[in-house]
Design an enzyme around this catalytic site. Structure first.
Site, PDB file in Angstrom:
ATOM      1  N   LYS A  67     -23.063  14.799  28.878  1.00  0.00           N
ATOM      2  CA  LYS A  67     -21.847  14.240  27.989  1.00  0.00           C
ATOM      3  C   LYS A  67     -23.721  13.883  26.649  1.00  0.00           C
ATOM      4  O   LYS A  67     -24.063  13.487  27.370  1.00  0.00           O
ATOM      5  CB  LYS A  67     -21.242  13.058  27.699  1.00  0.00           C
ATOM      6  N   ARG A 118      -5.179  -2.432   8.875  1.00  0.00           N
ATOM      7  CA  ARG A 118      -5.048  -4.098   8.288  1.00  0.00           C
ATOM      8  C   ARG A 118      -5.083  -4.850  10.027  1.00  0.00           C
ATOM      9  O   ARG A 118      -6.188  -4.620  10.614  1.00  0.00           O
ATOM     10  CB  ARG A 118      -4.005  -4.862   7.984  1.00  0.00           C
ATOM     11  N   ARG A 146       1.047  -4.712  -5.490  1.00  0.00           N
ATOM     12  CA  ARG A 146       1.071  -6.388  -4.314  1.00  0.00           C
ATOM     13  C   ARG A 146       1.426  -6.902  -5.284  1.00  0.00           C
ATOM     14  O   ARG A 146       1.101  -7.171  -6.223  1.00  0.00           O
ATOM     15  CB  ARG A 146       0.281  -6.494  -3.623  1.00  0.00           C
ATOM     16  N   GLY A 198       1.080  -1.635  -0.094  1.00  0.00           N
ATOM     17  CA  GLY A 198       0.306   0.180  -0.214  1.00  0.00           C
ATOM     18  C   GLY A 198       1.198   0.688   0.610  1.00  0.00           C
ATOM     19  O   GLY A 198       1.599   1.394   0.727  1.00  0.00           O
ATOM     20  N   ASP A 214       6.223  -5.623   5.826  1.00  0.00           N
ATOM     21  CA  ASP A 214       6.542  -6.699   5.579  1.00  0.00           C
ATOM     22  C   ASP A 214       6.953  -7.507   4.490  1.00  0.00           C
ATOM     23  O   ASP A 214       7.611  -8.532   4.275  1.00  0.00           O
ATOM     24  CB  ASP A 214       6.647  -7.786   6.923  1.00  0.00           C
ATOM     25  N   VAL A 238      17.211   9.062  -4.111  1.00  0.00           N
ATOM     26  CA  VAL A 238      17.990   9.199  -5.473  1.00  0.00           C
ATOM     27  C   VAL A 238      18.922  10.592  -5.775  1.00  0.00           C
ATOM     28  O   VAL A 238      20.712   9.916  -6.242  1.00  0.00           O
ATOM     29  CB  VAL A 238      16.771  10.096  -6.457  1.00  0.00           C
ATOM     30  N   HIS A 279      -9.752   5.230   1.586  1.00  0.00           N
ATOM     31  CA  HIS A 279      -8.308   5.333   1.489  1.00  0.00           C
ATOM     32  C   HIS A 279      -7.899   6.889   1.186  1.00  0.00           C
ATOM     33  O   HIS A 279      -6.533   6.427   1.844  1.00  0.00           O
ATOM     34  CB  HIS A 279      -8.521   4.704   0.196  1.00  0.00           C
ATOM     35  N   ASP A 300       2.830  -1.382  12.150  1.00  0.00           N
ATOM     36  CA  ASP A 300       2.249  -2.895  12.083  1.00  0.00           C
ATOM     37  C   ASP A 300       3.340  -3.152  11.768  1.00  0.00           C
ATOM     38  O   ASP A 300       3.962  -4.639  11.718  1.00  0.00           O
ATOM     39  CB  ASP A 300       1.318  -3.103  11.490  1.00  0.00           C
ATOM     40  N   ARG A 343      13.116  10.051  -3.509  1.00  0.00           N
ATOM     41  CA  ARG A 343      13.626  11.497  -3.473  1.00  0.00           C
ATOM     42  C   ARG A 343      15.502  11.454  -2.876  1.00  0.00           C
ATOM     43  O   ARG A 343      16.403  11.299  -3.109  1.00  0.00           O
ATOM     44  CB  ARG A 343      13.452  12.541  -3.341  1.00  0.00           C
ATOM     45  N   THR A 370       4.361   2.141   5.475  1.00  0.00           N
ATOM     46  CA  THR A 370       3.233   1.660   5.996  1.00  0.00           C
ATOM     47  C   THR A 370       2.291   2.487   6.831  1.00  0.00           C
ATOM     48  O   THR A 370       2.724   3.061   7.647  1.00  0.00           O
ATOM     49  CB  THR A 370       3.205   0.204   6.055  1.00  0.00           C
ATOM     50  N   ILE A 371       1.334   2.996   6.375  1.00  0.00           N
ATOM     51  CA  ILE A 371       0.369   3.814   7.488  1.00  0.00           C
ATOM     52  C   ILE A 371       0.057   3.353   8.538  1.00  0.00           C
ATOM     53  O   ILE A 371      -0.667   3.859   9.244  1.00  0.00           O
ATOM     54  CB  ILE A 371      -1.140   4.652   6.557  1.00  0.00           C
ATOM     55  N   ASP A 372       0.159   1.620   8.161  1.00  0.00           N
ATOM     56  CA  ASP A 372      -0.221   1.224   9.918  1.00  0.00           C
ATOM     57  C   ASP A 372       0.841   1.124  11.079  1.00  0.00           C
ATOM     58  O   ASP A 372       0.262   0.592  11.949  1.00  0.00           O
ATOM     59  CB  ASP A 372      -0.424   0.196   9.015  1.00  0.00           C
TER      60      ASP A 372
HETATM   61  O1  F6P Z   1      -0.972  -1.690   4.412  1.00  0.00           O
HETATM   62  C1  F6P Z   1      -2.081   0.221   4.052  1.00  0.00           C
HETATM   63  C2  F6P Z   1      -3.771  -0.521   3.826  1.00  0.00           C
HETATM   64  O2  F6P Z   1      -4.056   0.818   4.161  1.00  0.00           O
HETATM   65  C3  F6P Z   1      -4.181  -0.979   5.393  1.00  0.00           C
HETATM   66  O3  F6P Z   1      -4.703   0.034   5.849  1.00  0.00           O
HETATM   67  C4  F6P Z   1      -5.835  -1.574   4.567  1.00  0.00           C
HETATM   68  O4  F6P Z   1      -6.213  -2.779   5.474  1.00  0.00           O
HETATM   69  C5  F6P Z   1      -4.626  -1.917   3.127  1.00  0.00           C
HETATM   70  O5  F6P Z   1      -3.322  -0.880   3.401  1.00  0.00           O
HETATM   71  C6  F6P Z   1      -5.899  -1.584   2.320  1.00  0.00           C
HETATM   72  O6  F6P Z   1      -5.301  -2.060   1.126  1.00  0.00           O
HETATM   73  P1  F6P Z   1      -6.181  -1.775  -0.225  1.00  0.00           P
HETATM   74  O7  F6P Z   1      -5.359  -0.506  -0.851  1.00  0.00           O
HETATM   75  O8  F6P Z   1      -5.422  -2.785  -1.301  1.00  0.00           O
HETATM   76  O9  F6P Z   1      -6.996  -1.863  -0.439  1.00  0.00           O
END
Ligand code: F6P
Length: 326
Positions: free
Chosen positions: A220, A177, A78, A17, A109, A30, A256, A135, A27, A131-133
């Protein structure tokens, strides 16, 4: 693992992703290559580019102005084919044919597993966490996390305005994820009533319903529940909140949007540092390693060791969020 020979042509690719800041890393790779007399090769569409020879030489100007752009100028993908012996063999052959004698792979990973396999076939490789995750077990930080967290926070702040006006409960699904790092961080930042992640066991009655009832009792009017996508429970939780508290509840999946946008200063700086570091490692003769950020330092680990590590959710952060989300 170190080798005697200094690379002359270093390939760089982004895989998995996309994540904001990947461009800044490209950048940096390079420009560092050029600084040290090495030819940088941009490999397109992740490992597909290595299999198909989809790549080109880059120069300092090829990466002009990309630091502020989200996504990745090299495209990403991927690549299941690369995980097959035939795919790997073709990628190794392409590297030999194109004279790529060092490769920097930016991703998660899965990307590092690919880099390890190439290294085992004689192509020195360096992985960079992207990765934004967040993880990636071996590194406390991965490129893209900061921007994604800030984007999610901005979206949720907007949501909070309308939820507050209608006195509703908002159940927001955050990416990540199978991991809850992003959800936890975002949940703490937005002051969520509850944060539900795959890692942390939760009891709906005490951790969600009771907290909402208590909040209502104390005056609240609107509530925010953050759910990590990896739980797979967003809709179910919203339904249970409706049933058990009577609150009008809305589900929002940020999706996304979290992956796009101009990278934060932190992501740009980390990416630039990691890209520079990765090239220097290859020039020093290292290969089969991952650049990592640990205890406020950029360093590296062998890929196999990096892949065998485990990363827990930050338990203290979870506790803080739970104790002040009242
Ligand atoms: O690994 C980054 C991520 O954005 C996850 O947070 C999410 O589960 C997955 O990719 C979504 O994948 P795709 O862009 O293939 O739908």
């Amino acid at each position: 693992m170190t080798s005697e020979k200094k690379p002359r042509r270093i390939g760089v690719l982004t895989s998995g992703g996309d994540a904001p800041g990947m461009n800044a890393a490209v950048r940096s790779v390079v420009r560092t290559c050029i600084q040290y007399g090495v030819t940088p090769i941009g490999v397109y569409r992740g490992y597909n580019g290595l299999i198909n020879g989809d790549m080109e030489e880059l120069n300092a100007r090829s990466v002009n102005g990309i630091t502020s752009k989200g996504g990745t100028m090299l495209y990403t993908a991927r690549c299941p084919e690369f995980a097959t012996p035939e795919g790997l063999r073709r990628a190794v052959d392409t590297c030999r044919y194109k004279g790529i004698d060092g490769l920097i792979a930016i991703g998660g990973d899965g990307t590092f597993r690919g880099a390890r396999d190439l290294a085992e076939h004689g192509i020195p490789t360096v992985g960079i966490p992207g990765t934004i995750d967040n993880d990636i077990s071996c590194s406390h930080y991965s490129i893209g996390f900061d921007t994604a967290a800030n984007t999610a926070v901005e979206c949720i702040d907007r949501l909070a305005d309308t939820m507050q006006s209608h006195e509703r409960c908002s159940v927001v699904e955050v990416m990540g994820r199978g991991a809850g790092h992003l959800a936890l961080y975002v949940g703490l930042a937005v002051g969520a009533t509850a944060i539900i992640t795959p890692e942390q066991p939760f009891n709906f009655e005490t951790d969600v319903a009771e907290k909402i009832r208590e909040g209502k009792y104390h005056g609240k009017h609107h509530f925010l529940i953050i759910v990590a996508e990896g739980t797979g429970k967003t809709d179910e939780i919203a339904e249970r909140i409706r049933e058990s508290t009577g609150l009008e509840t809305r589900v929002t999946i940020i999706g996304h949007i979290q992956r796009g946008g101009s990278p934060s200063a932190r992501d740009r700086v980390m990416a630039s540092r990691m890209g520079h570091y990765a090239v220097l490692r290859l020039l020093e003769g290292d290969g089969n390693i991952v650049v990592v950020y640990r205890n406020s330092q950029i360093m590296h680990l062998p890929i196999t060791e990096a892949l065998s590590m485990k990363k827990d959710l930050d338990a203290y952060m979870y506790r803080v969020a739970a104790e002040i989300g009242i």
